[in-house]
Design a protein around this motif. Structure first.
Motif, PDB file in Angstrom:
ATOM      1  N   THR A 190       0.829  -1.203   0.000  1.00  0.00           N
ATOM      2  CA  THR A 190       0.000   0.000   0.000  1.00  0.00           C
ATOM      3  C   THR A 190       0.857   1.244   0.000  1.00  0.00           C
ATOM      4  N   LEU A 191       0.533   2.171  -0.906  1.00  0.00           N
ATOM      5  CA  LEU A 191       1.147   3.489  -0.916  1.00  0.00           C
ATOM      6  C   LEU A 191       0.142   4.485  -0.361  1.00  0.00           C
ATOM      7  N   VAL A 192       0.504   5.141   0.734  1.00  0.00           N
ATOM      8  CA  VAL A 192      -0.297   6.237   1.276  1.00  0.00           C
ATOM      9  C   VAL A 192       0.288   7.515   0.702  1.00  0.00           C
ATOM     10  N   LEU A 193      -0.548   8.258  -0.016  1.00  0.00           N
ATOM     11  CA  LEU A 193      -0.048   9.401  -0.779  1.00  0.00           C
ATOM     12  C   LEU A 193      -0.566  10.698  -0.183  1.00  0.00           C
ATOM     13  N   GLY A 194       0.331  11.412   0.499  1.00  0.00           N
ATOM     14  CA  GLY A 194       0.000  12.725   1.014  1.00  0.00           C
ATOM     15  C   GLY A 194       0.056  13.763  -0.095  1.00  0.00           C
ATOM     16  N   GLU A 195      -0.047  15.030   0.288  1.00  0.00           N
ATOM     17  CA  GLU A 195      -0.124  16.052  -0.745  1.00  0.00           C
ATOM     18  C   GLU A 195       1.088  16.977  -0.763  1.00  0.00           C
ATOM     19  N   SER A 196       1.251  17.803   0.256  1.00  0.00           N
ATOM     20  CA  SER A 196       2.219  18.897   0.155  1.00  0.00           C
ATOM     21  C   SER A 196       3.003  19.093   1.446  1.00  0.00           C
ATOM     22  N   ILE A 197       4.167  19.697   1.282  1.00  0.00           N
ATOM     23  CA  ILE A 197       4.935  20.255   2.389  1.00  0.00           C
ATOM     24  C   ILE A 197       4.744  21.769   2.351  1.00  0.00           C
ATOM     25  N   TYR A 198       4.441  22.351   3.494  1.00  0.00           N
ATOM     26  CA  TYR A 198       4.265  23.803   3.569  1.00  0.00           C
ATOM     27  C   TYR A 198       5.432  24.426   4.309  1.00  0.00           C
ATOM     28  N   GLU A 199       5.906  25.529   3.780  1.00  0.00           N
ATOM     29  CA  GLU A 199       7.014  26.229   4.440  1.00  0.00           C
ATOM     30  C   GLU A 199       6.473  26.964   5.655  1.00  0.00           C
ATOM     31  N   TRP A 200       7.007  26.636   6.816  1.00  0.00           N
ATOM     32  CA  TRP A 200       6.486  27.160   8.072  1.00  0.00           C
ATOM     33  C   TRP A 200       7.307  28.346   8.587  1.00  0.00           C
ATOM     34  N   THR A 201       8.213  28.859   7.791  1.00  0.00           N
ATOM     35  CA  THR A 201       9.191  29.833   8.284  1.00  0.00           C
ATOM     36  C   THR A 201       8.595  31.223   8.484  1.00  0.00           C
ATOM     37  N   LYS A 202       9.165  31.938   9.459  1.00  0.00           N
ATOM     38  CA  LYS A 202       8.775  33.330   9.712  1.00  0.00           C
ATOM     39  C   LYS A 202       9.978  34.267   9.725  1.00  0.00           C
ATOM     40  N   THR A 203      11.161  33.719   9.939  1.00  0.00           N
ATOM     41  CA  THR A 203      12.366  34.537  10.036  1.00  0.00           C
ATOM     42  C   THR A 203      13.392  34.052   9.018  1.00  0.00           C
ATOM     43  N   PRO A 204      14.370  34.901   8.677  1.00  0.00           N
ATOM     44  CA  PRO A 204      15.435  34.464   7.763  1.00  0.00           C
ATOM     45  C   PRO A 204      16.164  33.220   8.262  1.00  0.00           C
ATOM     46  N   ARG A 205      16.368  33.115   9.573  1.00  0.00           N
ATOM     47  CA  ARG A 205      17.045  31.943  10.124  1.00  0.00           C
ATOM     48  C   ARG A 205      16.201  30.695   9.917  1.00  0.00           C
ATOM     49  N   GLU A 206      14.892  30.801  10.130  1.00  0.00           N
ATOM     50  CA  GLU A 206      14.006  29.660   9.896  1.00  0.00           C
ATOM     51  C   GLU A 206      13.978  29.272   8.428  1.00  0.00           C
ATOM     52  N   GLN A 207      14.018  30.257   7.540  1.00  0.00           N
ATOM     53  CA  GLN A 207      14.068  29.961   6.108  1.00  0.00           C
ATOM     54  C   GLN A 207      15.324  29.183   5.759  1.00  0.00           C
ATOM     55  N   GLU A 208      16.434  29.575   6.352  1.00  0.00           N
ATOM     56  CA  GLU A 208      17.709  28.890   6.105  1.00  0.00           C
ATOM     57  C   GLU A 208      17.628  27.439   6.564  1.00  0.00           C
ATOM     58  N   ILE A 209      17.058  27.211   7.749  1.00  0.00           N
ATOM     59  CA  ILE A 209      16.925  25.856   8.285  1.00  0.00           C
ATOM     60  C   ILE A 209      16.001  25.026   7.394  1.00  0.00           C
ATOM     61  N   PHE A 210      14.872  25.611   7.011  1.00  0.00           N
ATOM     62  CA  PHE A 210      13.906  24.897   6.174  1.00  0.00           C
ATOM     63  C   PHE A 210      14.532  24.491   4.844  1.00  0.00           C
ATOM     64  N   ARG A 211      15.178  25.428   4.184  1.00  0.00           N
ATOM     65  CA  ARG A 211      15.741  25.141   2.859  1.00  0.00           C
ATOM     66  C   ARG A 211      16.869  24.121   2.929  1.00  0.00           C
ATOM     67  N   ALA A 212      17.656  24.163   3.994  1.00  0.00           N
ATOM     68  CA  ALA A 212      18.709  23.163   4.152  1.00  0.00           C
ATOM     69  C   ALA A 212      18.110  21.781   4.384  1.00  0.00           C
ATOM     70  N   ARG A 213      17.055  21.722   5.191  1.00  0.00           N
ATOM     71  CA  ARG A 213      16.420  20.428   5.475  1.00  0.00           C
ATOM     72  C   ARG A 213      15.805  19.840   4.223  1.00  0.00           C
ATOM     73  N   TYR A 214      15.058  20.644   3.474  1.00  0.00           N
ATOM     74  CA  TYR A 214      14.312  20.111   2.336  1.00  0.00           C
ATOM     75  C   TYR A 214      15.120  20.102   1.039  1.00  0.00           C
ATOM     76  N   ALA A 215      16.414  20.379   1.163  1.00  0.00           N
ATOM     77  CA  ALA A 215      17.315  20.154   0.038  1.00  0.00           C
ATOM     78  C   ALA A 215      17.826  18.724   0.026  1.00  0.00           C
ATOM     79  N   LYS A 216      17.520  17.961   1.076  1.00  0.00           N
ATOM     80  CA  LYS A 216      18.028  16.594   1.211  1.00  0.00           C
ATOM     81  C   LYS A 216      16.961  15.593   0.790  1.00  0.00           C
TER      82      LYS A 216
END
Length: 228
Positions: free
Chosen positions: A35-61
């Motif tokens: 069985t494949l359970v198929l979700g939809e989307s990842i949403y960017e939860w960032t509010k600060t430049p530091r959070e954006q940096e963390i998010f982009r580094a994580r989801y580059a992998k």
């Protein structure tokens, strides 16, 4: 990460467009119905430049989706609505045990259809994103030997039909005449060279979700991947 089968990773590595690799449970290969359970989307939860940096580094992998899924699904007391609701519906229980939750997620593969992060919860995937996502999913079906797909949300039905038609794969999807939470389930099948794959589209479980009513649909139209 535990409870993860990495034996399919060499195939995932050959697909550069597969931005995030699926979660494949440790018992998936021995499941009575893959069985494949198929979700939809990842949403960017960032509010600060530091959070954006963390998010982009994580989801580059490539393991980013796996980490997210593990953090939400396998931390059993975490109140992630979309995870807990689908567990209730599949397992037909208001409060599934941790053992049953682990058995379920260990027996399935989990993937996201949209392979681009969306800027916020206000954004919706485009049909082009849905089509691109289904293109990748269709290429995963044979190596994963998928037999059925449970899809979060009904917005990608037409995109799947288009991609299947382009590949000359017969695809039948019909509206189920049961209005649940203002949503009609969609059910059908996709014919592939490796065999027919059953499809069930349900309301996205992050929304107001009557799990008992959706459970009845799932129990009727789906083969449970794990005994509970």
């Amino acid at each position: 990460m535990t409870n993860l089968d990495r034996s399919f990773d060499p195939h995932f590595e050959t697909r550069p467009a597969l931005r995030w690799w699926p979660w494949v449970g440790s018992q998936y290969a021995s499941s009575p119905v893959r069985t494949l359970v198929l979700g939809e989307s990842i949403y960017e939860w960032t509010k600060t430049p530091r959070e954006q940096e963390i998010f982009r580094a994580r989801y580059a992998k490539p393991d980013a989706l796996r980490v997210t899924h593990s953090n939400h699904a396998l931390k059993f007391k975490r109140n992630s609505r979309y995870v807990r609701n689908i567990e209730r519906a599949v397992l037909c229980a208001a409060k599934p045990t941790s053992e049953h939750k682990l058995a379920f997620w260990s027996s399935v593969a989990y993937h996201n259809l949209v392979l681009d992060p969306l800027r916020s919860l206000k954004h919706r995937p485009s049909q082009q994103q849905f089509r691109a996502g289904w293109g990748e999913v269709l290429d995963l079906l044979e190596p994963l030997a998928v037999k059925q797909i449970l899809v979060y949300g009904v917005g990608s039905v037409e995109a799947l039909k288009e991609v299947a038609a382009q590949r000359q794969l017969p695809c039948r999807i019909e509206k189920v005449p049961q209005n649940i939470n203002r949503c009609y389930p969609r059910a059908g099948a996709l014919a592939t060279p490796a065999g027919e794959i059953q499809l069930l589209f349900v309301l996205h479980p992050s929304r107001p979700f009557s799990w008992k009513l959706w459970s009845a649909v799932i129990q009727e139209r789906f083969s449970l991947p794990v005994a509970v």
